[in-house]
Design a protein around this motif. Structure first.
Motif, PDB file in Angstrom:
ATOM      1  N   ARG A  14      40.057  34.456   1.458  1.00  0.00           N
ATOM      2  CA  ARG A  14      40.472  33.646   0.303  1.00  0.00           C
ATOM      3  C   ARG A  14      41.995  33.540   0.256  1.00  0.00           C
ATOM      4  O   ARG A  14      42.545  32.457   0.051  1.00  0.00           O
ATOM      5  N   GLU A  15      42.653  34.669   0.412  1.00  0.00           N
ATOM      6  CA  GLU A  15      44.120  34.682   0.386  1.00  0.00           C
ATOM      7  C   GLU A  15      44.702  33.875   1.549  1.00  0.00           C
ATOM      8  O   GLU A  15      45.688  33.150   1.375  1.00  0.00           O
ATOM      9  N   ASP A  16      44.098  34.006   2.727  1.00  0.00           N
ATOM     10  CA  ASP A  16      44.556  33.244   3.892  1.00  0.00           C
ATOM     11  C   ASP A  16      44.396  31.746   3.656  1.00  0.00           C
ATOM     12  O   ASP A  16      45.295  30.960   3.978  1.00  0.00           O
ATOM     13  N   LEU A  17      43.264  31.348   3.091  1.00  0.00           N
ATOM     14  CA  LEU A  17      43.016  29.934   2.819  1.00  0.00           C
ATOM     15  C   LEU A  17      44.044  29.374   1.846  1.00  0.00           C
ATOM     16  O   LEU A  17      44.625  28.298   2.081  1.00  0.00           O
ATOM     17  N   ILE A  18      44.318  30.087   0.796  1.00  0.00           N
ATOM     18  CA  ILE A  18      45.313  29.633  -0.193  1.00  0.00           C
ATOM     19  C   ILE A  18      46.702  29.567   0.453  1.00  0.00           C
ATOM     20  O   ILE A  18      47.450  28.619   0.229  1.00  0.00           O
ATOM     21  N   ALA A  19      47.033  30.537   1.293  1.00  0.00           N
ATOM     22  CA  ALA A  19      48.332  30.542   1.973  1.00  0.00           C
ATOM     23  C   ALA A  19      48.468  29.342   2.906  1.00  0.00           C
ATOM     24  O   ALA A  19      49.531  28.701   2.954  1.00  0.00           O
ATOM     25  N   ILE A  20      47.428  29.012   3.633  1.00  0.00           N
ATOM     26  CA  ILE A  20      47.466  27.850   4.523  1.00  0.00           C
ATOM     27  C   ILE A  20      47.671  26.575   3.713  1.00  0.00           C
ATOM     28  O   ILE A  20      48.487  25.724   4.077  1.00  0.00           O
ATOM     29  N   LEU A  21      46.949  26.452   2.610  1.00  0.00           N
ATOM     30  CA  LEU A  21      47.091  25.266   1.765  1.00  0.00           C
ATOM     31  C   LEU A  21      48.517  25.146   1.225  1.00  0.00           C
ATOM     32  O   LEU A  21      49.091  24.056   1.201  1.00  0.00           O
ATOM     33  N   LYS A  22      49.100  26.266   0.820  1.00  0.00           N
ATOM     34  CA  LYS A  22      50.480  26.239   0.308  1.00  0.00           C
ATOM     35  C   LYS A  22      51.467  25.872   1.414  1.00  0.00           C
ATOM     36  O   LYS A  22      52.422  25.133   1.176  1.00  0.00           O
ATOM     37  N   PRO A  30      45.807  24.842  -9.754  1.00  0.00           N
ATOM     38  CA  PRO A  30      45.091  26.042 -10.199  1.00  0.00           C
ATOM     39  C   PRO A  30      43.573  25.925 -10.104  1.00  0.00           C
ATOM     40  O   PRO A  30      42.898  26.889  -9.764  1.00  0.00           O
ATOM     41  N   GLN A  31      43.031  24.727 -10.371  1.00  0.00           N
ATOM     42  CA  GLN A  31      41.580  24.568 -10.302  1.00  0.00           C
ATOM     43  C   GLN A  31      41.064  24.717  -8.867  1.00  0.00           C
ATOM     44  O   GLN A  31      39.935  25.169  -8.662  1.00  0.00           O
ATOM     45  N   VAL A  32      41.896  24.392  -7.879  1.00  0.00           N
ATOM     46  CA  VAL A  32      41.502  24.581  -6.483  1.00  0.00           C
ATOM     47  C   VAL A  32      41.477  26.073  -6.160  1.00  0.00           C
ATOM     48  O   VAL A  32      40.535  26.565  -5.535  1.00  0.00           O
ATOM     49  N   TYR A  37      38.233  31.061  -5.239  1.00  0.00           N
ATOM     50  CA  TYR A  37      37.837  32.415  -5.629  1.00  0.00           C
ATOM     51  C   TYR A  37      36.370  32.522  -6.023  1.00  0.00           C
ATOM     52  O   TYR A  37      35.822  33.618  -6.076  1.00  0.00           O
ATOM     53  N   GLU A  38      35.710  31.399  -6.258  1.00  0.00           N
ATOM     54  CA  GLU A  38      34.276  31.412  -6.560  1.00  0.00           C
ATOM     55  C   GLU A  38      33.422  31.504  -5.303  1.00  0.00           C
ATOM     56  O   GLU A  38      32.241  31.818  -5.375  1.00  0.00           O
ATOM     57  N   VAL A  60      41.541  15.200   1.439  1.00  0.00           N
ATOM     58  CA  VAL A  60      40.446  15.396   2.397  1.00  0.00           C
ATOM     59  C   VAL A  60      39.933  16.826   2.300  1.00  0.00           C
ATOM     60  O   VAL A  60      38.728  17.073   2.339  1.00  0.00           O
ATOM     61  N   PHE A  61      40.838  17.789   2.149  1.00  0.00           N
ATOM     62  CA  PHE A  61      40.401  19.175   1.972  1.00  0.00           C
ATOM     63  C   PHE A  61      39.522  19.311   0.730  1.00  0.00           C
ATOM     64  O   PHE A  61      38.488  19.974   0.767  1.00  0.00           O
ATOM     65  N   LEU A  62      39.917  18.676  -0.365  1.00  0.00           N
ATOM     66  CA  LEU A  62      39.150  18.765  -1.609  1.00  0.00           C
ATOM     67  C   LEU A  62      37.747  18.191  -1.437  1.00  0.00           C
ATOM     68  O   LEU A  62      36.782  18.737  -1.986  1.00  0.00           O
ATOM     69  N   GLU A  63      37.623  17.122  -0.675  1.00  0.00           N
ATOM     70  CA  GLU A  63      36.298  16.568  -0.394  1.00  0.00           C
ATOM     71  C   GLU A  63      35.447  17.594   0.354  1.00  0.00           C
ATOM     72  O   GLU A  63      34.272  17.784   0.051  1.00  0.00           O
ATOM     73  N   GLU A  64      36.038  18.247   1.326  1.00  0.00           N
ATOM     74  CA  GLU A  64      35.321  19.253   2.103  1.00  0.00           C
ATOM     75  C   GLU A  64      34.990  20.485   1.268  1.00  0.00           C
ATOM     76  O   GLU A  64      33.948  21.107   1.456  1.00  0.00           O
ATOM     77  N   LEU A  65      35.860  20.824   0.352  1.00  0.00           N
ATOM     78  CA  LEU A  65      35.620  21.961  -0.533  1.00  0.00           C
ATOM     79  C   LEU A  65      34.361  21.729  -1.361  1.00  0.00           C
ATOM     80  O   LEU A  65      33.597  22.655  -1.609  1.00  0.00           O
ATOM     81  N   GLU A  66      34.136  20.490  -1.748  1.00  0.00           N
ATOM     82  CA  GLU A  66      32.970  20.148  -2.558  1.00  0.00           C
ATOM     83  C   GLU A  66      31.689  20.028  -1.742  1.00  0.00           C
ATOM     84  O   GLU A  66      30.605  19.983  -2.314  1.00  0.00           O
ATOM     85  N   GLU A  67      31.796  19.997  -0.426  1.00  0.00           N
ATOM     86  CA  GLU A  67      30.615  19.859   0.425  1.00  0.00           C
ATOM     87  C   GLU A  67      29.680  21.066   0.336  1.00  0.00           C
ATOM     88  O   GLU A  67      28.494  20.950   0.564  1.00  0.00           O
ATOM     89  N   GLY A  68      30.229  22.222   0.055  1.00  0.00           N
ATOM     90  CA  GLY A  68      29.392  23.412  -0.073  1.00  0.00           C
ATOM     91  C   GLY A  68      29.068  24.066   1.255  1.00  0.00           C
ATOM     92  O   GLY A  68      29.636  23.742   2.290  1.00  0.00           O
TER      93      GLY A  68
END
Length: 94
Positions: A14-22, A30-32, A37-38, A60-68
């Motif tokens: 989770r931390e790695d993913l957030i770091a890559i996005l930043k 914040p909602q991402v 974290y869910e 595009v990342f947000l679309e993939e995040l919603e894919e599940g």
């Protein structure tokens, strides 16, 4: 692997993913972060790390995040990080 090791790996991913996005998109809404974290699946987090490393834009990342958890393919122009840089898409799209 022991259960506590699994949980530690999930927390680290989770931390790695957030770091890559930043690193790629500077700001992470914040909602991402809350949505990341869910996620309880190690495989989903690993997939999203690959997605975050390769998408040309945050949208595009947000679309993939919603894919599940059922999504598994990472193919095509949607996953070309250079395309986003050439088109100026490395920042958050407004």
């Amino acid at each position: 692997m022991f259960m506590f090791e699994d949980e530690a790996n999930i927390v680290q991913d989770r931390e790695d993913l957030i770091a890559i996005l930043k690193m790629r998109f500077e700001e992470v809404p914040p909602q991402v972060t809350e949505r990341i974290y869910e996620i309880k699946s190690y495989d989903s987090l690993e997939r999203l790390i690959l997605v975050a490393s390769n998408v040309p834009s945050l949208s595009v990342f947000l679309e993939e995040l919603e894919e599940g958890q059922d999504s598994f393919k990472i193919l095509g122009d949607r996953f070309d990080p250079i395309k986003g840089q050439l088109e100026g898409g490395s920042k958050i799209e407004k």
